[in-house]
Each structure stands twice: as structure tokens, then as C-alpha cells.
Motif scaffolding. Structure first.
Motif, PDB file in Angstrom:
ATOM      1  N   VAL A 185      14.347   5.016  13.304  1.00  0.00           N
ATOM      2  CA  VAL A 185      13.572   5.890  12.408  1.00  0.00           C
ATOM      3  C   VAL A 185      12.363   6.427  13.159  1.00  0.00           C
ATOM      4  N   ASP A 186      12.088   7.734  13.027  1.00  0.00           N
ATOM      5  CA  ASP A 186      10.954   8.356  13.697  1.00  0.00           C
ATOM      6  C   ASP A 186       9.632   7.925  13.060  1.00  0.00           C
ATOM      7  N   TYR A 187       8.566   8.036  13.854  1.00  0.00           N
ATOM      8  CA  TYR A 187       7.239   7.689  13.346  1.00  0.00           C
ATOM      9  C   TYR A 187       6.696   8.816  12.468  1.00  0.00           C
ATOM     10  N   PHE A 188       5.859   8.429  11.527  1.00  0.00           N
ATOM     11  CA  PHE A 188       5.246   9.380  10.597  1.00  0.00           C
ATOM     12  C   PHE A 188       4.424  10.396  11.384  1.00  0.00           C
ATOM     13  N   PRO A 189       4.570  11.695  11.098  1.00  0.00           N
ATOM     14  CA  PRO A 189       3.889  12.726  11.895  1.00  0.00           C
ATOM     15  C   PRO A 189       2.368  12.574  11.879  1.00  0.00           C
ATOM     16  N   SER A 190       1.766  12.818  13.010  1.00  0.00           N
ATOM     17  CA  SER A 190       0.313  12.786  13.113  1.00  0.00           C
ATOM     18  C   SER A 190      -0.302  13.868  12.235  1.00  0.00           C
ATOM     19  N   GLY A 191      -1.381  13.528  11.549  1.00  0.00           N
ATOM     20  CA  GLY A 191      -2.034  14.459  10.653  1.00  0.00           C
ATOM     21  C   GLY A 191      -1.646  14.281   9.204  1.00  0.00           C
ATOM     22  N   SER A 192      -0.526  13.594   8.941  1.00  0.00           N
ATOM     23  CA  SER A 192      -0.136  13.273   7.573  1.00  0.00           C
ATOM     24  C   SER A 192      -0.809  11.965   7.157  1.00  0.00           C
ATOM     25  N   VAL A 193      -0.919  11.759   5.854  1.00  0.00           N
ATOM     26  CA  VAL A 193      -1.725  10.657   5.325  1.00  0.00           C
ATOM     27  C   VAL A 193      -0.886   9.813   4.370  1.00  0.00           C
ATOM     28  N   VAL A 194      -1.160   8.512   4.377  1.00  0.00           N
ATOM     29  CA  VAL A 194      -0.577   7.584   3.408  1.00  0.00           C
ATOM     30  C   VAL A 194      -1.731   6.897   2.692  1.00  0.00           C
ATOM     31  N   ASP A 195      -1.654   6.824   1.359  1.00  0.00           N
ATOM     32  CA  ASP A 195      -2.714   6.156   0.618  1.00  0.00           C
ATOM     33  C   ASP A 195      -2.106   5.274  -0.459  1.00  0.00           C
ATOM     34  N   GLY A 196      -2.953   4.687  -1.290  1.00  0.00           N
ATOM     35  CA  GLY A 196      -2.479   3.869  -2.390  1.00  0.00           C
ATOM     36  C   GLY A 196      -2.036   2.484  -1.966  1.00  0.00           C
ATOM     37  N   LEU A 197      -1.153   1.894  -2.760  1.00  0.00           N
ATOM     38  CA  LEU A 197      -0.718   0.507  -2.544  1.00  0.00           C
ATOM     39  C   LEU A 197      -0.002   0.323  -1.221  1.00  0.00           C
ATOM     40  N   ALA A 198       0.847   1.277  -0.840  1.00  0.00           N
ATOM     41  CA  ALA A 198       1.589   1.138   0.420  1.00  0.00           C
ATOM     42  C   ALA A 198       0.646   1.042   1.609  1.00  0.00           C
ATOM     43  N   ALA A 199      -0.391   1.881   1.634  1.00  0.00           N
ATOM     44  CA  ALA A 199      -1.362   1.840   2.732  1.00  0.00           C
ATOM     45  C   ALA A 199      -2.127   0.525   2.722  1.00  0.00           C
ATOM     46  N   ALA A 200      -2.503   0.033   1.538  1.00  0.00           N
ATOM     47  CA  ALA A 200      -3.239  -1.228   1.441  1.00  0.00           C
ATOM     48  C   ALA A 200      -2.388  -2.398   1.923  1.00  0.00           C
ATOM     49  N   LEU A 201      -1.098  -2.389   1.610  1.00  0.00           N
ATOM     50  CA  LEU A 201      -0.205  -3.466   2.044  1.00  0.00           C
ATOM     51  C   LEU A 201      -0.023  -3.461   3.560  1.00  0.00           C
ATOM     52  N   LEU A 202       0.147  -2.276   4.142  1.00  0.00           N
ATOM     53  CA  LEU A 202       0.303  -2.207   5.595  1.00  0.00           C
ATOM     54  C   LEU A 202      -0.985  -2.635   6.292  1.00  0.00           C
ATOM     55  N   ALA A 203      -2.140  -2.236   5.751  1.00  0.00           N
ATOM     56  CA  ALA A 203      -3.415  -2.663   6.324  1.00  0.00           C
ATOM     57  C   ALA A 203      -3.581  -4.173   6.222  1.00  0.00           C
ATOM     58  N   ARG A 204      -3.113  -4.750   5.120  1.00  0.00           N
ATOM     59  CA  ARG A 204      -3.174  -6.207   4.950  1.00  0.00           C
ATOM     60  C   ARG A 204      -2.311  -6.914   5.991  1.00  0.00           C
ATOM     61  N   CYS A 205      -1.140  -6.372   6.273  1.00  0.00           N
ATOM     62  CA  CYS A 205      -0.286  -6.919   7.335  1.00  0.00           C
ATOM     63  C   CYS A 205      -0.995  -6.874   8.683  1.00  0.00           C
ATOM     64  N   GLN A 206      -1.671  -5.775   8.954  1.00  0.00           N
ATOM     65  CA  GLN A 206      -2.390  -5.635  10.219  1.00  0.00           C
ATOM     66  C   GLN A 206      -3.499  -6.677  10.330  1.00  0.00           C
ATOM     67  N   ILE A 207      -4.245  -6.897   9.257  1.00  0.00           N
ATOM     68  CA  ILE A 207      -5.342  -7.857   9.269  1.00  0.00           C
ATOM     69  C   ILE A 207      -4.834  -9.276   9.505  1.00  0.00           C
ATOM     70  N   LEU A 208      -3.696  -9.608   8.885  1.00  0.00           N
ATOM     71  CA  LEU A 208      -3.144 -10.960   8.983  1.00  0.00           C
ATOM     72  C   LEU A 208      -2.215 -11.137  10.174  1.00  0.00           C
ATOM     73  N   ASN A 209      -2.070 -10.102  10.993  1.00  0.00           N
ATOM     74  CA  ASN A 209      -1.200 -10.139  12.175  1.00  0.00           C
ATOM     75  C   ASN A 209       0.250 -10.435  11.792  1.00  0.00           C
TER      76      ASN A 209
END
Length: 269
Positions: A185-209
Motif C-alpha cells: 500500500v502506498d503512503y498517504f500523499p504529502s500535504g494531506s491531513v488526517v484528524d480525529g480519532l484515527a490520528a489520535a490512535l496513531l499518535a498514541r502508538c507512536q508515543i508508546l513505541n
């Protein structure tokens, strides 16, 4: 004698922010919480993979999976239970947690069938990741929001992109036999934005490694995107799991004729 018409008026007795002191603050919302059935209520879950379904298409797919067991639910106090059916339905406003019955390792699925406001996303992400649930890997399934996508979206085209945490990408680049969860699967194009719950969950994964992947698909509804997700899950995530026949994915609640008024608008070209 001073000219009252041209003289600079005196400052107001209050600053604009001081006027808000006379307005009572809105009542704070109760804290959301998790409820688990025995024997999961007293232990921390360590699933080999946690799949969080947010998009309508992914919710339809996992709704049709029979080899799953309800083990818990996320309770958002501001969302009433009235109107929910006793038997699981796609029309319910719920956030249920399931385990798959036919897996050697614990696999958990969270079906987010209620709308989580942006201001509650971080609180919910902390409950679902890092507390009583600490997975080895996370896959989040959401849809592309047309207002946040930098290019023009067409109803005739099915799209899929991904975003990954650094630990997920590091395993793929390590050269020690590791592989990306969604390697084709290709990476999300640069300049596009993700917000809401999905973004918070991915950020939480990043914080917890935690190795985390966010999969974004377009359109939100329709047989084409459902079949794309189904193929992806069977080939890369849950090989051998029965997701139901193709004809099972027609549901009146999710109308494939739904149209987003922002799609094809010149503002987003």
C-alpha cells in the motif's frame, strides 16, 4: 474645552475576555471507561494484533465475521444506549471489543460505531491503547476525508493509502526478516491531513513505541472499497479468516449512493 465628538473614547471597563467571567462554564463530560467480561476484566490484554475499525466499510466487513466473541465495550457517557438492539447491529451507537475465536494468538477487533468528537479523541485513544489493552501491533481502518485531501477525489476510483509509526517502518527497513504490515500500500500523499480519532490512535502508538499502521481508503461506501479491504485483510493480516461472501455486504444502512458535497469541488483540486 474638549470636543466630545472627536475625543478618543475612554477604554472599556472590561476586556473582552473578562466578559466571559460572567458566563458559567459548561459542565464537564463524565470520563469514558472500559467494561470487560470475565476472564478479561482483571487482566491486561496483549493481543498480537489489534484492529480498530472506524470506516463504514471496515465496520461492515467485521460485522459479518461470525468467528468473534464480544469481550468488552467502551462506554462514552454522553452517548445513550437507547435505540441499540440486543443483537449486534450496524445501526447501534456502540464501541465494542471482540476477540477472534479461531486464532492461535489473541487477535482483538474494536468496532467504533459511534461518532467520537475531536475533543474526546485523545481520552479515548488512551483508554484503547496502553492501559488495559497493550497490543504488539495495531491496524487502524479509516476513510479519507475529502476536505483534508490535497487532490481531487473521484467516485469512479478506489484509493488506499497508509501511515505508519516509526517502529513499524523501522522493522520493515531493518533487513532482519521484518516486514511492513501493508507492504503493497502506498503512503498517504504529502500535504494531506488526517484528524480525529484515527490520528489520535496513531499518535498514541507512536508515543508508546507500538508498531502501528493507519489504513485510509476511498470512497467511504461501496462494494469496490469493501472488496479491496477484504482482500487486504485476507492477504496481509488475517489469512484464512472467513469474512462472509461478497453478497453479504449490501446493507441499507450504508447506502453506496451516498455523496459527499465536497467531492469534485474545484476548491480541492
Amino acid at each position: 474645552m474638549e470636543d466630545v465628538l472627536t475625543e478618543i473614547p475612554p477604554p472599556s471597563r472590561f476586556f473582552q475576555e473578562d466578559l466571559n467571567n460572567f458566563i458559567p462554564p459548561p459542565p464537564s463530560l463524565p470520563t469514558p471507561f472500559l467494561l470487560f467480561s470475565d476472564p478479561y476484566a482483571t487482566k491486561i490484554l496483549h493481543p498480537s494484533i489489534l484492529i480498530i475499525a472506524i470506516s463504514p466499510s471496515s465496520l461492515q466487513i467485521f460485522h459479518r465475521v461470525s468467528a468473534k466473541t464480544l469481550i468488552g465495550t467502551l462506554v462514552l457517557p454522553e452517548i445513550p444506549f437507547s435505540g441499540n438492539s440486543i443483537k449486534a447491529s450496524l445501526k447501534d451507537k456502540s464501541c465494542n471489543i471482540y476477540s477472534l475465536n479461531d486464532s492461535e494468538k489473541l487477535v482483538c477487533i474494536i468496532s467504533v460505531q459511534c461518532s467520537v468528537p475531536a475533543e474526546r479523541s485523545h481520552v479515548v485513544s488512551k483508554l484503547l491503547l496502553g492501559g488495559q489493552i497493550f497490543p504488539e501491533r495495531v491496524l487502524i481502518l479509516d476513510s479519507i476525508q475529502s476536505q483534508n485531501f490535497r487532490s481531487k477525489l473521484s467516485w469512479d476510483e478506489t484509493l488506499a493509502y497508509k501511515l505508519e509509526t516509526s517502529s513499524e517502518r523501522k522493522e520493515f527497513n531493518s533487513g532482519h526478516g521484518g516486514s511492513s504490515l501493508l507492504k503493497d500500500v502506498d503512503y498517504f500523499p504529502s500535504g494531506s491531513v488526517v484528524d480525529g480519532l484515527a490520528a489520535a490512535l496513531l499518535a498514541r502508538c507512536q508515543i508508546l513505541n507500538i508498531k502501528g499502521t493507519l489504513h485510509l481508503s476511498w470512497p467511504k461506501f461501496g462494494t469496490s472499497v469493501i472488496l479491496l479491504l477484504r482482500s487486504l485483510l485476507l492477504n496481509d493480516v488475517l489469512a484464512g479468516l472467513e469474512f462472509g461472501s461478497n453478497g453479504d455486504y449490501e446493507d441499507q444502512h450504508f447506502n453506496s449512493g451516498w455523496k459527499d458535497p465536497l467531492v469534485d469541488a474545484e476548491l480541492y483540486t
